[in-house]
Write an enzyme that holds these catalytic residues in place. Structure first.
Site, PDB file in Angstrom:
ATOM      1  N   ASP A 115       0.863  -1.174   0.000  1.00 39.81           N
ATOM      2  CA  ASP A 115       0.000   0.000   0.000  1.00 39.81           C
ATOM      3  C   ASP A 115       0.904   1.230   0.000  1.00 39.81           C
ATOM      4  OD1 ASP A 115      -2.028   1.779   0.234  1.00 39.81           O
ATOM      5  OD2 ASP A 115      -2.725   1.111   2.198  1.00 39.81           O
ATOM      6  N   ASP A 133      -8.366  -7.144   0.275  1.00 40.89           N
ATOM      7  CA  ASP A 133      -7.544  -7.258   1.484  1.00 40.89           C
ATOM      8  C   ASP A 133      -8.340  -6.694   2.633  1.00 40.89           C
ATOM      9  OD1 ASP A 133      -6.132  -4.562   2.766  1.00 40.89           O
ATOM     10  OD2 ASP A 133      -6.860  -4.264   0.725  1.00 40.89           O
ATOM     11  N   CYS A 170     -13.276 -28.720   8.921  1.00 44.12           N
ATOM     12  CA  CYS A 170     -12.284 -27.727   8.481  1.00 44.12           C
ATOM     13  C   CYS A 170     -10.878 -28.316   8.673  1.00 44.12           C
ATOM     14  CB  CYS A 170     -12.428 -26.443   9.283  1.00 44.12           C
ATOM     15  SG  CYS A 170     -11.126 -25.218   8.941  1.00 44.12           S
ATOM     16  N   CYS A 209      -7.999 -26.734   8.687  1.00 46.21           N
ATOM     17  CA  CYS A 209      -6.989 -25.753   9.097  1.00 46.21           C
ATOM     18  C   CYS A 209      -6.210 -26.285  10.308  1.00 46.21           C
ATOM     19  CB  CYS A 209      -7.641 -24.412   9.416  1.00 46.21           C
ATOM     20  SG  CYS A 209      -8.319 -24.280  11.090  1.00 46.21           S
ATOM     21  N   CYS A 266      -8.388 -26.452  13.600  1.00 46.39           N
ATOM     22  CA  CYS A 266      -9.499 -27.416  13.645  1.00 46.39           C
ATOM     23  C   CYS A 266      -9.030 -28.866  13.577  1.00 46.39           C
ATOM     24  CB  CYS A 266     -10.481 -27.123  12.510  1.00 46.39           C
ATOM     25  SG  CYS A 266     -11.372 -25.562  12.706  1.00 46.39           S
ATOM     26  N   HIS A 305      -7.065 -20.013  11.683  1.00 52.14           N
ATOM     27  CA  HIS A 305      -8.361 -20.499  11.216  1.00 52.14           C
ATOM     28  C   HIS A 305      -9.030 -19.462  10.320  1.00 52.14           C
ATOM     29  CE1 HIS A 305     -12.362 -22.280  11.083  1.00 52.14           C
ATOM     30  NE2 HIS A 305     -12.803 -21.055  11.317  1.00 52.14           N
TER      31      HIS A 305
END
Length: 384
Positions: free
Chosen positions: A89, A271, A309, A311, A314, A340
């Site tokens: 940015d 974003d 999930c 991830c 999880c 997560h």
């Protein structure tokens, strides 16, 4: 550059080719403001959860550790140990958020560092020089992010100045990319559309900057005070006037619902700090709404954050355990929630891309929103 692979209504499925790899779009860029994702998330973590692009901030890295330091260490990719694309940015939003600490002039902005009070000047050329030192994949043009409810006359003058600044950014980047000691000589410049909530100003600005044939274009100055309905209306008005054969980036947006709505309107890049910020406060996203793991109802809950999930959180840990970590202020709890949430966002983008490819985006969007609204008291009001 950008290759449009499939359209489903206004939704776009594409690929954006860069010197640091191909970005599959639509894409969510994980926000690592100071060259790190807040929440003790490592490069290996980000690779494991499917992160395509990291976003870092010019202003923050200029203040600390200094862009010259990063350049001496080989650029942001080597500094962060990250070999995939990085977007920086321009610093404009952060500078303009320091309302009491800055003065805007045609040449640029004079302001004081939020860290040590040191006086700093940043204009289009300085922003490009800093981003060139950082050697990011995509550099954003230096712009003014005017308040969404600012007076029309102020917004008009601000947008005209932002256009002049964009021309200066383009010229400076072309110069920098030709220098012998520039680390990334193939750095891309994205222009930014501004105009607050004034649809006609936004559209005229989009038409004007589209003439510059830049590698990509962003819609800035949204999600800063206007309603969701106003935001969606501005996106609908602006996107048709930006080149369809270039990526469109909606800056700083947003919730899963915001992303689903914006994809439908033709946006490619997103974003937002929400997944990491909310995760650090125990708020986690699921396909059945957002959960606050600090709630007492999870004290004895031996289920993962979301069943099925894959991830890192999880796969091994329960809601009860993560809640305990959060209550005990153990950093692991915060880290697991952030991981997560970032996985949820990145995986949702994979689902979005697949739905567009199959020509069933509308069906996917309806199902996704319906599921998330079931148990989510924080859901935004949606336009259907």
């Amino acid at each position: 550059m950008y290759k449009l692979l499939k359209r489903d209504g206004s939704a776009k499925r594409g690929e954006f080719w860069t010197v640091h790899g191909v970005i599959q779009t639509p894409v969510f860029m994980n926000v690592g403001t100071a060259a790190a994702i807040k929440g003790a998330v490592s490069t290996e973590d980000l690779e494991g959860i499917g992160t395509q692009v990291q976003l870092s901030n010019t202003y923050h890295l200029h203040v600390r550790p200094g862009d010259q330091v990063v350049k001496r260490l080989g650029g942001l990719h080597r500094f962060m140990s990250w070999d995939r694309p990085i977007l920086t940015d321009s610093g404009g939003f952060q500078v303009f958020s320091l309302a009491g600490l800055r003065k805007i002039r045609e040449e640029g902005v004079y302001f004081h560092s939020h860290v040590d009070g040191k006086k700093i000047f940043m204009g289009p050329e300085e922003s490009m020089q800093i981003q060139s030192n950082l050697a990011s994949t995509i550099a954003m043009a230096f712009d003014e992010c005017a308040p969404s409810k600012a007076e029309r006359s102020y917004v008009q003058a601000s947008v005209e100045r932002t256009t002049r600044w964009l021309l200066r950014c383009k010229a400076e980047m072309e110069r920098l990319n030709g220098l012998e000691d520039t680390i990334n000589k193939e750095q891309y410049l994205f222009g930014i559309n501004q105009g607050a909530v004034y649809e006609d100003i936004r559209v005229e600005h989009a038409k004007e900057i589209a003439k510059l044939d830049l590698p990509g274009y962003a819609i800035g100055g949204l999600a800063v005070g206007e309603s969701h309905e106003e935001m969606y209306q501005i996106i609908e008005a602006v996107v048709p006037h930006l080149p369809a054969e270039k990526p469109t980036y909606l800056m700083g947006v947003g919730t899963p619902a915001n992303i689903l709505e914006a994809v439908e309107r033709g946006v490619d890049f997103f974003d937002c700090v929400y997944p990491s910020r909310n995760g650090r406060h125990g708020h986690v996203y699921t396909n059945y709404g957002k959960l606050n793991l600090f709630n007492a109802r999870y004290e004895l809950d031996d289920h993962p954050i979301e069943e099925g999930c894959p991830c890192p959180a999880c796969r091994r840990y329960t809601r009860a355990y993560i809640r305990h970590l959060l209550k005990a202020k153990e950093m692991l709890g915060m880290r697991l929630c952030v991981l997560h949430n970032l996985y949820f966002y990145n995986h949702m983008m994979e689902e979005i891309r697949e739905a567009i490819e199959l020509g069933r985006y509308q069906e996917y969007k309806r199902q996704k929103l319906s599921g998330m609204e079931q148990g989510n008291s924080d859901s935004v009001k949606l336009i259907r």
